[in-house]
Scaffold this active site. Structure first.
Site: not given
Length: 159
Positions: A117, A136
């Site tokens: 991320d 995501d």
């Protein structure tokens, strides 16, 4: 099904390409943080071993492989579901977003043991502690699209 497949493949490629550029080419994994348009958009490295916001994270291989199996099972179920009955194009696109995003994060878990991320968005005076990635966003939009568009138009998509 062609639309779902093309959407899933596009999301997977875009997700992995952005991760490669930011994490490896820009060396975010070494720097930890890069301000892009601070505070609005920053790159902050976070290795997510759980699901959203690190929930259900575990350091062991068991949790890693369980999350991989869960993502593959959900992706397979969504794929089977849209293939077996007619749905509009929006549902096929939403399914492709969800499946492509899930597969992008599966690739990370297999390759790195965690999901990479890096996108961080904050506001002046508020520092968001969480990071996310393209996969995501695709998973969120895909799930939202499935909720909003399923059952509205029950006719075959014109792929």
């Amino acid at each position: 099904m062609q639309l779902a497949g093309k959407t899933a493949a596009s999301v997977l490629v875009l997700d992995q390409l952005t991760k490669f550029i930011v994490v490896h080419q820009m060396q975010l994994d070494r720097h930890g943080a890069i301000d892009v348009l601070s505070p609005w958009l920053n790159f902050r490295m976070a290795w997510n071993r759980g699901v959203n916001f690190g929930l259900f994270s575990g350091e062991g291989d068991v949790s890693r492989w369980l999350l991989i199996a869960l993502a593959l099972a959900i992706s397979g179920w969504v794929w089977f579901w849209i293939a077996r009955e007619p749905h509009c194009k929006r549902v096929h696109m939403a399914a492709g977003l969800l499946v492509g995003g899930a597969l992008g994060n599966v690739v990370d878990r297999i390759a790195y043991g965690a999901v990479a991320d890096f996108i961080n968005m904050s506001l002046p005076g508020w520092n968001n502690p969480f990071s996310f990635n393209i996969a995501d966003v695709a998973i969120f939009l895909g799930a939202l699209g499935l909720v909003l568009f399923t059952g509205k138009e029950k006719h075959p998509a014109q792929d």
